[in-house]
Design a protein around this motif. Structure first.
Motif, PDB file in Angstrom:
ATOM      1  N   VAL A 156     -52.699 -11.535  17.146  1.00 42.67           N
ATOM      2  CA  VAL A 156     -52.484 -11.057  15.785  1.00 42.67           C
ATOM      3  C   VAL A 156     -53.699 -11.380  14.922  1.00 42.67           C
ATOM      4  O   VAL A 156     -54.192 -12.508  14.920  1.00 42.67           O
ATOM      5  CB  VAL A 156     -51.219 -11.702  15.173  1.00 42.67           C
ATOM      6  N   GLN A 157     -54.179 -10.390  14.219  1.00 43.36           N
ATOM      7  CA  GLN A 157     -55.251 -10.561  13.242  1.00 43.36           C
ATOM      8  C   GLN A 157     -54.644 -10.329  11.862  1.00 43.36           C
ATOM      9  O   GLN A 157     -54.144  -9.262  11.571  1.00 43.36           O
ATOM     10  CB  GLN A 157     -56.384  -9.565  13.501  1.00 43.36           C
ATOM     11  N   GLY A 158     -54.686 -11.347  11.026  1.00 41.45           N
ATOM     12  CA  GLY A 158     -54.049 -11.225   9.728  1.00 41.45           C
ATOM     13  C   GLY A 158     -52.568 -11.562   9.816  1.00 41.45           C
ATOM     14  O   GLY A 158     -52.120 -12.273  10.713  1.00 41.45           O
ATOM     15  N   GLU A 159     -51.791 -11.007   8.907  1.00 43.35           N
ATOM     16  CA  GLU A 159     -50.370 -11.340   8.819  1.00 43.35           C
ATOM     17  C   GLU A 159     -49.551 -10.537   9.832  1.00 43.35           C
ATOM     18  O   GLU A 159     -49.802  -9.351  10.060  1.00 43.35           O
ATOM     19  CB  GLU A 159     -49.843 -11.079   7.409  1.00 43.35           C
ATOM     20  N   LEU A 160     -48.586 -11.200  10.426  1.00 44.37           N
ATOM     21  CA  LEU A 160     -47.650 -10.559  11.342  1.00 44.37           C
ATOM     22  C   LEU A 160     -46.814  -9.538  10.573  1.00 44.37           C
ATOM     23  O   LEU A 160     -46.411  -9.781   9.433  1.00 44.37           O
ATOM     24  CB  LEU A 160     -46.744 -11.635  11.952  1.00 44.37           C
ATOM     25  N   THR A 161     -46.533  -8.400  11.183  1.00 44.77           N
ATOM     26  CA  THR A 161     -45.661  -7.417  10.537  1.00 44.77           C
ATOM     27  C   THR A 161     -44.196  -7.766  10.800  1.00 44.77           C
ATOM     28  O   THR A 161     -43.866  -8.502  11.729  1.00 44.77           O
ATOM     29  CB  THR A 161     -45.937  -5.996  11.056  1.00 44.77           C
ATOM     30  N   ASP A 162     -43.310  -7.204   9.984  1.00 52.04           N
ATOM     31  CA  ASP A 162     -41.880  -7.428  10.178  1.00 52.04           C
ATOM     32  C   ASP A 162     -41.441  -6.933  11.548  1.00 52.04           C
ATOM     33  O   ASP A 162     -40.666  -7.592  12.248  1.00 52.04           O
ATOM     34  CB  ASP A 162     -41.079  -6.707   9.088  1.00 52.04           C
ATOM     35  N   ARG A 163     -41.933  -5.761  11.952  1.00 56.06           N
ATOM     36  CA  ARG A 163     -41.562  -5.188  13.244  1.00 56.06           C
ATOM     37  C   ARG A 163     -42.058  -6.056  14.389  1.00 56.06           C
ATOM     38  O   ARG A 163     -41.353  -6.265  15.373  1.00 56.06           O
ATOM     39  CB  ARG A 163     -42.121  -3.772  13.358  1.00 56.06           C
ATOM     40  N   HIS A 179     -40.280 -13.769   8.254  1.00 54.00           N
ATOM     41  CA  HIS A 179     -40.516 -13.361   9.634  1.00 54.00           C
ATOM     42  C   HIS A 179     -39.648 -14.150  10.599  1.00 54.00           C
ATOM     43  O   HIS A 179     -39.319 -13.648  11.678  1.00 54.00           O
ATOM     44  CB  HIS A 179     -41.997 -13.498   9.975  1.00 54.00           C
ATOM     45  N   ARG A 180     -39.272 -15.369  10.216  1.00 53.38           N
ATOM     46  CA  ARG A 180     -38.288 -16.096  11.023  1.00 53.38           C
ATOM     47  C   ARG A 180     -36.973 -15.315  11.043  1.00 53.38           C
ATOM     48  O   ARG A 180     -36.328 -15.217  12.082  1.00 53.38           O
ATOM     49  CB  ARG A 180     -38.047 -17.499  10.455  1.00 53.38           C
ATOM     50  N   TRP A 181     -36.605 -14.776   9.900  1.00 51.15           N
ATOM     51  CA  TRP A 181     -35.349 -14.014   9.828  1.00 51.15           C
ATOM     52  C   TRP A 181     -35.435 -12.778  10.726  1.00 51.15           C
ATOM     53  O   TRP A 181     -34.498 -12.501  11.479  1.00 51.15           O
ATOM     54  CB  TRP A 181     -35.088 -13.599   8.379  1.00 51.15           C
TER      55      TRP A 181
END
Length: 338
Positions: free
Chosen positions: A128-135, A261-263
Motif C-alpha cells: 500500500v502506498q498512501g492511505e488504505l481504501t475502505d474496499r 478501516h478496522r470496522w
C-alpha cells in the motif's frame, strides 16, 4: 561454533549480511532457476532476497535463523502447499531444488553454524502506498477469514510442528522486554506497561480455546505482509504462522489501521466467518498483547530506539484506554504526553 545470525554490533551486522549474500549465491546454484538478479529485502528472523528472472515467476530466497527447527520450517511449507490447493487463496509456496529438497543446509564461513535455506514462489503485487481504501480494508478482512476457514479444513500430519502464540509465548516475550525497556520507557511508562501486561495475562488465562476460536493462524498479517493487485490483497511472509486465537490474528492485522478501516476489516471478515458475540470485548486484549509483543521484539535493537520512543505517545494512550475499559477499537484515541 558461532551462530550464523550473530549481529550484536554494527560490525557484526555487516559481516552477517556479507556471509548471507555468499550463502544465498551458493544456494541458488542448487535450484533449476534462470535468474538475472538478487535483491536484498530485509534482515529479521530470516534474511530475505528477491530472485529476479527475465520472466515470471520470480522467487523469494530465505536464510533462516535458528529460531525455528527444520521440522517447523517444513511444516510451514506443508501448510502453504495446502492453502494453495484452495482456489480461494494465492500464497507463497516452497519449491524444490534439483535433488528434490525443499530445505537446504548451506555451508558457510568457517566457525559458523550452517543455516537452513528455502526458496519460495514470489507473490506478485504492491504494498500500500498512501492511505488504505475502505474496499482494500474490507477485502483484507475477507482474506483473513478465508485463511481461517482453510485452516479448519487442514489435517496436519503427526510430525507437524509450529509455534503456539498465547499465554506462554507472551511470558517469554515479556522476559525480553524486562531487559531492554529502559531504552524507550521511563519508570512511569514501564509501570503502565506492567499493569497492562497483568491484565492481558489475566484475560488470556480465562479464555477457553475451541475449534471455532482457535487454530492455525498467519500471526503477522500487518500491511507489510500484504501485497495488493488493485484492491485485492494477497498474504506473504508466513514465517510466524502457528497456533493461536483467531482474534489474535485479527488484532495483528488491525493494530495499525485507522478505526474506520478496522470496522471495514471486521465487516469483511464477518462476511465469510462468524465472530463470537463478545468479540469486541476480547479483541482489545489481543490488540494490546500484539502491540507489546512488537516492542518486545524490537527493543533489543538500539537502531530502533528512537522510533520506539516516538511511538509511545500513541502506545501509552492505547494502554491507558485499555486499563480504564475505554472503547478504542473504533474510536480515535488522542496521543498522550510522555
Amino acid at each position: 561454533m558461532r551462530g550464523f545470525f550473530r549481529f550484536d554490533t554494527e560490525v557484526e551486522r555487516r559481516a552477517l549480511l556479507a556471509r548471507a549474500r555468499q550463502g544465498a549465491l551458493k544456494a541458488l546454484q542448487a535450484f533449476d532457476v534462470e535468474w538475472k538478479g538478487i535483491q536484498f529485502i530485509q534482515l529479521s528472523d530470516t534474511i530475505t532476497y528477491k530472485i529476479e528472472c527475465d520472466t515470471a515467476p520470480h522467487y523469494l530466497l530465505r536464510i533462516h535463523s535458528d529460531r525455528l527447527s527444520r521440522e517447523e520450517i517444513r511444516s510451514e511449507l506443508l501448510w502453504l502447499q495446502s492453502l494453495n490447493a484452495s482456489q480461494e487463496l494465492n500464497v507463497p509456496e516452497g519449491i524444490v531444488n534439483r535433488e528434490g529438497l525443499d530445505i537446504l543446509e548451506i555451508e558457510t564461513e568457517a566457525g559458523y553454524k550452517s543455516p537452513y535455506v528455502t526458496m519460495m514462489r514470489w507473490v506478485e503485487g504492491e504494498h500500500v502506498q498512501g492511505e488504505l481504501t475502505d474496499r482494500s480494508a474490507y477485502n483484507m478482512g475477507v482474506l483473513m477469514a478465508k485463511l481461517h476457514a482453510a485452516a479448519r479444513t487442514f489435517t496436519p500430519p503427526s510430525e507437524f510442528a509450529r509455534p503456539n502464540w498465547g499465554l506462554d509465548s507472551f511470558y517469554r516475550e515479556i522476559a525480553k522486554l524486562e531487559q531492554y525497556y529502559e531504552r524507550f520507557l521511563s519508570d512511569e511508562g514501564w509501570m503502565l506497561y506492567q499493569a497492562a501486561i497483568r491484565k492481558v495475562m489475566s484475560e488470556l488465562a480465562a479464555m477457553q480455546p475451541n475449534e471455532h476460536n482457535y487454530g492455525l493462524i498467519h500471526a503477522d498479517l500487518h500491511l507489510g505482509n500484504v501485497v495488493f493487485q488493485e484492491e485485492e490483497p494477497y498474504p506473504i511472509d508466513f514465517g510466524r504462522c502457528g497456533y493461536g486465537y483467531y482474534l489474535y490474528d485479527l488484532a495483528g492485522a488491525v493494530l495499525e489501521l485507522w478505526p474506520k478501516h478496522r470496522w471495514f476489516f471486521i465487516q469483511g471478515y464477518k462476511s465469510i466467518r462468524r465472530l463470537e458475540s463478545d468479540y469486541a470485548q476480547q479483541l482489545p486484549c489481543f490488540l494490546i498483547m500484539f502491540m507489546i509483543e512488537n516492542y518486545c521484539h524490537h527493543a533489543s535493537n538500539p537502531r530502533e530506539a528512537a522510533s520506539l520512543i516516538e511511538e509511545q505517545k500513541y502506545a501509552q494512550a492505547y494502554i491507558k484506554a485499555y486499563l480504564n475499559n475505554k472503547p478504542f477499537l473504533f474510536e480515535v484515541i488522542e496521543p498522550v504526553e510522555v
